[in-house]
Write an enzyme that holds these catalytic residues in place. Sequence first.
Site, short mmCIF file in Angstrom:
data_model
loop_
_atom_site.label_atom_id
_atom_site.label_comp_id
_atom_site.label_asym_id
_atom_site.label_seq_id
_atom_site.Cartn_x
_atom_site.Cartn_y
_atom_site.Cartn_z
N LYS A 119 39.20 -16.21 38.27
CA LYS A 119 39.16 -15.16 37.24
C LYS A 119 39.62 -15.69 35.88
O LYS A 119 39.05 -15.35 34.85
CB LYS A 119 40.04 -13.99 37.70
CG LYS A 119 39.76 -12.71 36.96
CD LYS A 119 40.39 -11.52 37.64
CE LYS A 119 40.06 -10.25 36.90
NZ LYS A 119 40.67 -9.08 37.54
N PHE B 145 46.18 -11.55 46.85
CA PHE B 145 45.28 -10.49 47.29
C PHE B 145 43.82 -10.95 47.17
O PHE B 145 43.42 -11.45 46.13
CB PHE B 145 45.51 -9.22 46.46
CG PHE B 145 44.57 -8.11 46.82
CD1 PHE B 145 44.59 -7.53 48.09
CD2 PHE B 145 43.62 -7.65 45.90
CE1 PHE B 145 43.70 -6.52 48.44
CE2 PHE B 145 42.74 -6.63 46.25
CZ PHE B 145 42.78 -6.07 47.52
N GLN B 146 43.10 -10.80 48.24
CA GLN B 146 41.68 -11.19 48.31
C GLN B 146 41.45 -12.67 48.01
O GLN B 146 40.43 -13.04 47.42
CB GLN B 146 40.81 -10.29 47.42
CG GLN B 146 40.78 -8.86 47.94
CD GLN B 146 39.69 -8.02 47.33
OE1 GLN B 146 39.35 -8.17 46.17
NE2 GLN B 146 39.17 -7.11 48.12
N MET C 125 15.07 -9.59 73.59
CA MET C 125 15.02 -11.01 73.94
C MET C 125 16.14 -11.37 74.91
O MET C 125 15.96 -12.18 75.83
CB MET C 125 15.12 -11.87 72.68
CG MET C 125 14.87 -13.35 72.92
SD MET C 125 13.27 -13.66 73.71
CE MET C 125 12.25 -14.03 72.29
C1 LIG Z 1 23.66 -11.99 64.48
C2 LIG Z 1 23.09 -12.25 65.84
N1 LIG Z 1 23.75 -11.81 66.94
C3 LIG Z 1 23.24 -12.03 68.18
C4 LIG Z 1 22.07 -12.70 68.33
C5 LIG Z 1 21.51 -12.97 69.73
N2 LIG Z 1 20.21 -12.32 69.92
C6 LIG Z 1 19.03 -12.96 69.79
S1 LIG Z 1 17.71 -12.00 70.00
C7 LIG Z 1 18.69 -10.66 70.33
C8 LIG Z 1 18.08 -9.32 70.65
C9 LIG Z 1 17.40 -8.73 69.47
O1 LIG Z 1 17.08 -7.40 69.76
P1 LIG Z 1 16.11 -6.57 68.85
O2 LIG Z 1 16.44 -6.76 67.43
O3 LIG Z 1 16.09 -5.17 69.33
O4 LIG Z 1 14.74 -7.29 69.07
P2 LIG Z 1 13.80 -7.43 70.36
O5 LIG Z 1 14.18 -8.72 71.01
O6 LIG Z 1 14.05 -6.25 71.24
O7 LIG Z 1 12.42 -7.47 69.81
C10 LIG Z 1 20.04 -11.00 70.27
C11 LIG Z 1 21.17 -10.10 70.53
C12 LIG Z 1 21.44 -13.16 67.15
N3 LIG Z 1 20.29 -13.85 67.18
N4 LIG Z 1 21.95 -12.89 65.93
#
Ligand SMILES: Cc1ncc(C[n+]2csc(CCOP(=O)(O)OP(=O)(O)O)c2C)c(N)n1
Length: 569
Positions: free
Chosen positions: A167, A117-118, A474
Amino acid sequence: MPKTEAKISGARLMVELLEEYGVDIVFGYPGGAILPFYDELYKSTKIKHILVRHEQGAIHMAEGYARSTGKLGVCIATSGPGATNLVTGLTDAKLDSVPILAITGQVATNAIGTDAFQEADIYGITIPITKYNALIKSADDIARHFQEATLVALGGRPGPVLLDFPKDVQTELTSVRKVDKLKIDSRHYQKPPIGGDLDSFAAALNKAKRPLLYVGGGAINANASKEIKELAEKGNIPVTTTLMGIGAFPGTHQLSVGMLGMHGTAYANKAVLECDYILNLGARFDDRVAKPGEFAENAVRAHIDIDTAEFNKRVSVDYLLHGDLKEVLKALIPKVNKVDRPEWVGFLDTIKKNHPLEFDDSTDTIKPQAFLQKLYEKSKGKAIVSTDVGQHQMWAAQYYLFEEANRWLTSGGLGTMGYGLPAAIGAKFGNPNKTVICVSGDGSIQMNIQELATIAMYKKGVKILIFNNNFLGMVRQWQELFYEERFSESEWNYNPDFVKLGEAYSIKGLKISNKSEIDKALEFFLEDDDARILEVMIPAEEKVFPMIPAGKSQKDMIEFSDTVRAGKK
Ligand SMILES: Cc1ncc(C[n+]2csc(CCOP(=O)(O)OP(=O)(O)O)c2C)c(N)n1
């Protein structure tokens, strides 16, 4: 010979080793396989344990703490899911060279390999994402593993280490508190002697007419800011920093050209194109900065780094020096000529004037760039700023200037959404008297939003700024520019009410959407040392410029003015 004393449990020993090492704060989350250790932690008067809401929060807090204080960050999790929840943070710390010690509970040694487990093979899982890791098989080995792990975490190029602590080993008795002979080679943690020919290295720099310093996160880890300033001022050499190097050189210095790379300033990227010599100080020619074969192709390229693995990895160089950056610079500076370079510095000043950071601020909507400029002014550039990942991260990197190192906390290498809030909390624990601001987006903030509870529970005055564009901004930007505006799964038509969410955690909040509200909102945000949530509505179409498209080089940079000319903003 091992030093022996009265027998104590493995768990007790681990707590005492942490105390003796000087650890006074750890971030963690308990569970079955780590209970003996937590029982001993309960009795410690020297170590404060911060109870988080998710183990990913714990490790990013440890990162924020480590990066803002320069000390080791420690996090704790139980076996199985607790341990695997640390994986993103360990990878983040590995890529950004952050010294983290993770201690994980593990099932008893006689159950290992039985799918107990775990049970998760966190040792195996984390081999490629740690600098050192160990499954502790006997309480007599705890001291050695602890010594090795802590030396490796902070020695040379810093990074994360993990001790997996079964553990039964936690309850086993031992009298071995210290070992004189470690099993790992000292080259894994000792400062290397300077490697390379200082004289020819200095001669190449002295020959340059248009030199440029390209400074990375390694400069901050080596605590080399003073020497970099000395070198820059002695040779009148302009300085650009990477995303990770921000703060290593004062952002307002006349010789600073800001950040280079994908969303760097036009003047930094143009400096790369125009220089005849570039000196990389603790950076890694990352793909967001340097295209192999095209990066500073006409310049003499030189590199100083503590990690030989970085030499000629992506971009070949003409001169290299191996060693601790601070030590190497101390040895190099006396050999560097004092020169005035009015033409080169003047040329870059003109480029700064003609190609500034730009955006259209002609409407009543709030432009994140304008907001960040105001935030910079109102907080007097003195805050510790953490960010999440996305457009907001790049705007913050461009518009909030830092005079000092260890104030800019961002996930550079891994680009981990969800980093910003816990990193800010960790930084606030390490710097209770400083203003700590988390700059986030409506997407990223929801990745570790549960840590609002940690802020509330420990009454930590973290300031949370959320730029809300109702988009994964982005992603949207790339889809607009490179996927013919097919906004596949980057828009959502639901966000929680962030202000009400704050209220649920007793954190005061405010939402604004008009330019006229900025000043009042900032007053509310910064008026005291209590936590705040400030939600700022911004236009979804706003983009980060300049931009070098992925896989392209400095020559292909798109500036804001190019998009205006093309009739697109
Ligand atoms: C954990 C994770 N999942 C997906 C991404 C891909 N990714 C890069 S920027 C982004 C958008 C970020 O959106 P937000 O936080 O609203 O910031 P904004 O770009 O709108 O300022 C994504 C999905 C990532 N960098 N990290």
